[in-house]
Design a protein around this motif. Structure first.
Motif, PDB file in Angstrom:
ATOM      1  N   VAL A 355      24.384 -19.853  37.422  1.00 55.27           N
ATOM      2  CA  VAL A 355      23.516 -19.219  38.409  1.00 55.27           C
ATOM      3  C   VAL A 355      23.418 -20.069  39.676  1.00 55.27           C
ATOM      4  N   LEU A 361      21.627 -14.794  40.340  1.00 54.13           N
ATOM      5  CA  LEU A 361      20.518 -14.826  39.381  1.00 54.13           C
ATOM      6  C   LEU A 361      20.238 -13.436  38.830  1.00 54.13           C
ATOM      7  N   PHE A 390      15.008 -16.130  31.402  1.00 56.60           N
ATOM      8  CA  PHE A 390      15.044 -16.314  32.850  1.00 56.60           C
ATOM      9  C   PHE A 390      13.677 -16.511  33.491  1.00 56.60           C
ATOM     10  N   THR A 393      13.204 -19.863  35.226  1.00 55.62           N
ATOM     11  CA  THR A 393      14.132 -20.006  36.349  1.00 55.62           C
ATOM     12  C   THR A 393      13.633 -19.249  37.572  1.00 55.62           C
ATOM     13  N   TYR A 394      13.163 -18.026  37.382  1.00 58.22           N
ATOM     14  CA  TYR A 394      12.613 -17.240  38.497  1.00 58.22           C
ATOM     15  C   TYR A 394      11.400 -17.946  39.100  1.00 58.22           C
TER      16      TYR A 394
END
Length: 468
Positions: A355, A361, A390, A393-394
């Motif tokens: 990513v 992403l 995720f 990560t976001y």
């Protein structure tokens, strides 16, 4: 090594399709899933020193998690039989053929399924009720099964995706930490344009496809009138079912009550048909009871005088759902083995390393959700796992959680019906009587939604970061 079970499964299913063709789901796919599960377990045992007790516990837990879906499948099998034999679906087909013109049939079926699914929040219920009726209308007009099923599924999943009553919509918003209506409003940017493109394709196809038209319609209507008592009073059952759904009754309760209502209506309106299904020459209550029980659990063959119509009104009851349930259990076994051994998590970590920016992403989230639909065969697991993988990560990169929830819905919810061994793909294929790979090319909304999600992300439209 974590990729090995997936490669084994792909190789086995490819061979099965080459050897068995459309009969792959009759048993070959199930054996393939169990074989791939065994490979996963062996790798996990020797490479990670996992005990059989731990593996068995996780697999059992995954299989147990699909119990509600199995019960709903059995009820859908029964509702398919009772709604058909009682004359409810034949009545909907009969009046629908008089109202809907062939040129606008595909776009009309998609719009009406979208409206119903939006109101009730269930693509499964939409397909199992009015979807079956539209299959009959479409066949009467002469459309190919793939086009008909594609239009039905497109509408049903559009409505399901945007409905605040939908369990997948609520799940995607809750696991990502997004308010429900914020999640729905944000999905409009990708969902509405994709649905409009799909409708344009169906509208254009309706005018371009040459269909026999009125000849089949007249033959179907004559066959229905000859076999069933056609009456608008029969439509009371679908209306009451809609009321129960609008009042947010549990799905199992709604389906069970709908079966009872249809059975009572059938005994009152179509007693001759039910007695003939029982195979007994008598006239008593026990004969009718036997016939209705057979409608709920077994196969029914009704002679209408029209071969194509005979195939349409044929029902399989609960028994017809058993191959589907068998496949679901095997698919969940495979998903449980992958989770217990950590192989699924290993694959996901590999994906996360690739990513870079916003587009990659979102593309990774979409790809992971589709991959989970294939590997774990369940849209709910796909939504939950994609969000869990995720979510951090976001947040770390400053993206609002609604981008994550939309990315999951744009992929996990809509592509589940395109996987032959996924619970959604199996259910809709069984209910509509159309193989998954037959309707897949015509589910334009389901195919385009993940692509649209990535394109919107790449353009940066309505992609906002949280203030630091």
């Amino acid at each position: 090594m974590s990729f090995i079970p997936f490669l084994v499964l792909i190789a086995l299913i490819t061979c099965c399709v080459a050897v068995f063709g459309n009969a792959t789901l009759d048993g070959a796919s199930q054996v393939s899933l169990l074989a791939a599960s065994a490979v996963s377990v062996v790798i996990g045992h020797f490479s990670k020193r996992l005990t059989w007790e731990n593996l068995e516990s996780e697999i059992t837990s995954k299989v147990a998690s699909c119990t509600p879906a199995i019960i709903i499948l059995l009820l859908i099998g029964a509702i398919g039989g009772t709604w058909m034999v009682s004359g409810i679906v034949p009545t909907m087909i009969y009046y629908g053929m008089q109202i809907i013109r062939p040129e606008v049939f595909l776009v009309s079926s998609s719009l009406l399924c979208a409206l119903v699914s939006l109101m009730i929040g269930s693509s499964w219920t939409t397909v199992a009720t009015i979807g079956v009726a539209f299959m009959g209308i479409g066949k009467a007009h002469g459309f190919d099964d793939g086009w008909i099923a594609g239009s039905i599924i497109t509408g049903a999943y559009f409505g399901d995706k945007l409905s605040p009553l939908s369990d997948t919509t609520v799940l995607a918003s809750s696991v990502s930490g997004t308010p429900l209506f914020t999640h729905i409003r944000y999905m409009l940017y990708t969902t509405v344009p994709t649905f409009c493109v799909s409708l344009l394709i169906f509208l254009f196809a309706g005018f371009e496809i040459n269909v026999p038209g009125q000849g089949n319609v007249t033959e179907f209507m004559d066959g229905l009138q000859h076999t069933f008592v056609i009456s608008p009073w029969l439509l009371i059952v679908p209306l009451l079912t809609g009321v129960m759904i609008a009042r947010r009754w549990p799905s199992m309760v709604v389906l069970f009550v709908a079966i009872l209502l249809a059975a009572a209506m059938g005994l009152a309106v179509q007693p001759h048909l039910i007695r003939s299904i029982s195979g007994d020459a008598g006239q008593g209550l026990l004969v009718s009871y036997k016939g209705m029980m057979q409608v709920c659990y077994g196969s029914t063959n009704i002679e209408t005088g029209v071969p194509m119509l005979n195939e349409l009104v044929h029902t399989s009851g609960m028994g017809g759902m058993m191959p589907t349930i068998w496949l679901i259990i095997c698919a969940q076994t495979f998903g449980g083995a992958l989770t217990a051994t950590g192989q699924l998590q290993d694959v996901m970590r590999f994906i996360l390393r690739q990513v870079k920016g916003t587009a990659s992403l979102v593309a990774s989230t979409v790809g992971t959700a589709i991959f989970c639909n294939i590997a774990m065969a369940d849209q709910y697991l796909s939504i939950m796992l994609s969000s869990q993988i995720f979510k951090d990560t976001y947040r770390e990169r400053g993206y609002e959680p609604r981008l994550l929830s939309r990315s999951c819905e744009d992929s996990a919810t809509v592509t589940s019906v395109l996987v032959p061994w996924n619970t959604c793909g199996l259910t809709q294929s069984t209910v509509l009587g159309v193989a998954t790979l037959t309707y897949l090319p015509y589910c334009f909304f389901n195919i385009l939604s993940p692509v649209t999600s990535v394109i919107i992300a790449a353009l940066g439209w309505k992609i906002r970061r949280k203030c630091s």
